[in-house]
Design a protein around this motif. Structure first.
Motif, PDB file in Angstrom:
ATOM      1  N   GLU A  25      13.481  12.875  24.460  1.00  0.00           N
ATOM      2  CA  GLU A  25      13.574  12.376  25.828  1.00  0.00           C
ATOM      3  C   GLU A  25      14.477  13.267  26.677  1.00  0.00           C
ATOM      4  O   GLU A  25      15.541  13.704  26.224  1.00  0.00           O
ATOM      5  CB  GLU A  25      14.129  10.944  25.826  1.00  0.00           C
ATOM      6  N   LYS A  26      14.035  13.519  27.907  1.00  0.00           N
ATOM      7  CA  LYS A  26      14.816  14.271  28.879  1.00  0.00           C
ATOM      8  C   LYS A  26      15.267  15.628  28.344  1.00  0.00           C
ATOM      9  O   LYS A  26      16.370  16.095  28.616  1.00  0.00           O
ATOM     10  CB  LYS A  26      16.034  13.459  29.340  1.00  0.00           C
ATOM     11  N   THR A  27      14.424  16.246  27.536  1.00  0.00           N
ATOM     12  CA  THR A  27      14.723  17.562  26.989  1.00  0.00           C
ATOM     13  C   THR A  27      14.055  18.625  27.845  1.00  0.00           C
ATOM     14  O   THR A  27      12.929  18.447  28.305  1.00  0.00           O
ATOM     15  CB  THR A  27      14.218  17.680  25.539  1.00  0.00           C
ATOM     16  N   HIS A  28      14.736  19.716  28.093  1.00  0.00           N
ATOM     17  CA  HIS A  28      14.210  20.775  28.942  1.00  0.00           C
ATOM     18  C   HIS A  28      12.848  21.268  28.429  1.00  0.00           C
ATOM     19  O   HIS A  28      12.643  21.382  27.212  1.00  0.00           O
ATOM     20  CB  HIS A  28      15.198  21.938  28.994  1.00  0.00           C
ATOM     21  N   PRO A  29      11.906  21.561  29.330  1.00  0.00           N
ATOM     22  CA  PRO A  29      10.574  22.022  28.916  1.00  0.00           C
ATOM     23  C   PRO A  29      10.594  23.251  28.008  1.00  0.00           C
ATOM     24  O   PRO A  29       9.733  23.388  27.140  1.00  0.00           O
ATOM     25  CB  PRO A  29       9.883  22.337  30.248  1.00  0.00           C
ATOM     26  N   LEU A  30      11.570  24.139  28.191  1.00  0.00           N
ATOM     27  CA  LEU A  30      11.618  25.322  27.325  1.00  0.00           C
ATOM     28  C   LEU A  30      11.838  24.915  25.876  1.00  0.00           C
ATOM     29  O   LEU A  30      11.152  25.403  24.973  1.00  0.00           O
ATOM     30  CB  LEU A  30      12.723  26.275  27.786  1.00  0.00           C
ATOM     31  N   ARG A  31      12.768  24.008  25.655  1.00  0.00           N
ATOM     32  CA  ARG A  31      13.049  23.572  24.289  1.00  0.00           C
ATOM     33  C   ARG A  31      11.889  22.783  23.716  1.00  0.00           C
ATOM     34  O   ARG A  31      11.571  22.888  22.519  1.00  0.00           O
ATOM     35  CB  ARG A  31      14.333  22.751  24.264  1.00  0.00           C
ATOM     36  N   GLN A  32      11.238  21.979  24.545  1.00  0.00           N
ATOM     37  CA  GLN A  32      10.074  21.228  24.077  1.00  0.00           C
ATOM     38  C   GLN A  32       8.949  22.170  23.677  1.00  0.00           C
ATOM     39  O   GLN A  32       8.287  21.978  22.648  1.00  0.00           O
ATOM     40  CB  GLN A  32       9.599  20.273  25.172  1.00  0.00           C
ATOM     41  N   THR A  33       8.715  23.199  24.489  1.00  0.00           N
ATOM     42  CA  THR A  33       7.644  24.161  24.204  1.00  0.00           C
ATOM     43  C   THR A  33       7.957  24.984  22.966  1.00  0.00           C
ATOM     44  O   THR A  33       7.082  25.249  22.140  1.00  0.00           O
ATOM     45  CB  THR A  33       7.433  25.095  25.402  1.00  0.00           C
ATOM     46  N   LEU A  34       9.214  25.369  22.822  1.00  0.00           N
ATOM     47  CA  LEU A  34       9.615  26.189  21.669  1.00  0.00           C
ATOM     48  C   LEU A  34       9.512  25.401  20.376  1.00  0.00           C
ATOM     49  O   LEU A  34       9.129  25.937  19.332  1.00  0.00           O
ATOM     50  CB  LEU A  34      11.048  26.682  21.885  1.00  0.00           C
ATOM     51  N   GLY A  35       9.832  24.097  20.438  1.00  0.00           N
ATOM     52  CA  GLY A  35       9.684  23.235  19.266  1.00  0.00           C
ATOM     53  C   GLY A  35      10.747  23.470  18.210  1.00  0.00           C
ATOM     54  O   GLY A  35      11.860  23.909  18.493  1.00  0.00           O
TER      55      GLY A  35
END
Length: 297
Positions: A25-35
């Protein structure tokens, strides 16, 4: 096994690898995309726990040249976008301190050098990737970079149409985020078409205007960088990369086809010390070149 679980994500350490999982939740898109990331201990230069008013922040410092994302970002990612940081809640600061101590102890026991790595120890972002931001869209499939322009692009770019760049034609990649009133850019340097033109006029660059998605272009920069020759791929390149004049240390760092004997290495160490004492090498350059020689004993 050391482990810390937070809303911002979770980190685990088994003695060899630091596992990083971004929060849901509320995690930056870069970190979400990087996984998920698996960071080998050999890629780590250090770890710090920085206290704040409400908790603190774990910050992992990687060796220069170990990670393509860190290599292109150069510390310019916002804290929220940096995958090597973890926001720690106040009641978990003790666990975070234990985690940091476990990593520090492992670094000492394994004698992991904190100098530059001669190859990437992390693979870079998964592909394919595509980001629409700034004055266009940039895509990368592992072999070609494609740039397409939107309505915000300068007329010269739009009239020239989309661009496709094979990786073999790219010499280097530059990533600079927008700061204040200054726009940033993602630029692919092509030797056959070098230019000093601003990014908004460069057909091989995407201009970044400070949108939230801008940080995602760092992932594409990292993916491309991971497929280019490593900046420190040969020991001889280390002093130049650290700022030393190449002619200042040729005898000290130049690689040889056969492994030198100890007498030759000791002689080179003495030469290195003389260059440092004479002020030709800075402390940083001296340390990096010295470590490169000591590794060959």
């Amino acid at each position: 096994m050391a482990e810390i679980l937070q809303k911002d994500g979770s980190w685990t350490f088994d003695g060899d690898t630091i596992g990083i999982v971004p929060g849901r939740e509320k995690t930056h898109p870069l970190r979400q995309t990087l996984g998920r990331l698996a960071v080998p201990l050999t890629a780590v230069a250090g770890i710090a726990l920085e206290p704040g008013r409400r908790g603190g922040r774990l910050r992992l410092r990687l060796r220069d040249g170990a990670d393509p994302l860190s290599q292109v970002a150069r510390g310019r990612l916002a804290d929220a976008a940096d995958p090597y940081q973890l926001a720690v809640e106040a009641d978990r600061m003790g666990v975070a301190e234990y985690f940091a101590d476990e990593v520090r102890h492992a670094l000492l026991l394994e004698q992991v050098p904190d100098g530059p790595a001669e190859r990437y120890l992390l693979p870079g972002p998964a592909l394919p990737l595509s980001v629409s931001t700034g004055d266009g869209t940039v895509s990368f499939d592992g072999e070609r970079v494609r740039l397409e322009w939107n309505w915000m692009a300068e007329e010269g770019k739009k009239s020239a149409g989309p661009r496709e760049l094979p990786v073999r034609d790219i010499d280097s990649v530059e990533w600079l985020p927008a700061a204040g009133l200054q726009n940033g850019h993602l630029r692919f340097v092509v030797p056959a078409a070098r230019t000093k033109a601003p990014a908004k006029h460069d057909p091989h660059a995407l201009e970044l205007h400070g949108f939230k998605k801008d940080a995602l272009t760092a992932l594409i920069a990292a993916a491309v960088a991971a497929r280019l020759p490593h900046p420190y791929g040969r020991t001889a390149e280390l002093p130049a990369a650290l700022g030393a004049a190449p002619e200042a240390v040729p005898a000290v760092t130049a690689g040889a086809s056969a492994e030198p004997d100890h007498d030759a290495l000791l002689r080179r160490l003495r030469e290195l010390g003389e260059l440092h004492h004479a002020g030709i090498l800075t402390d940083e350059e001296f340390g990096a070149a010295k470590q490169a020689i000591l590794r060959r004993f």
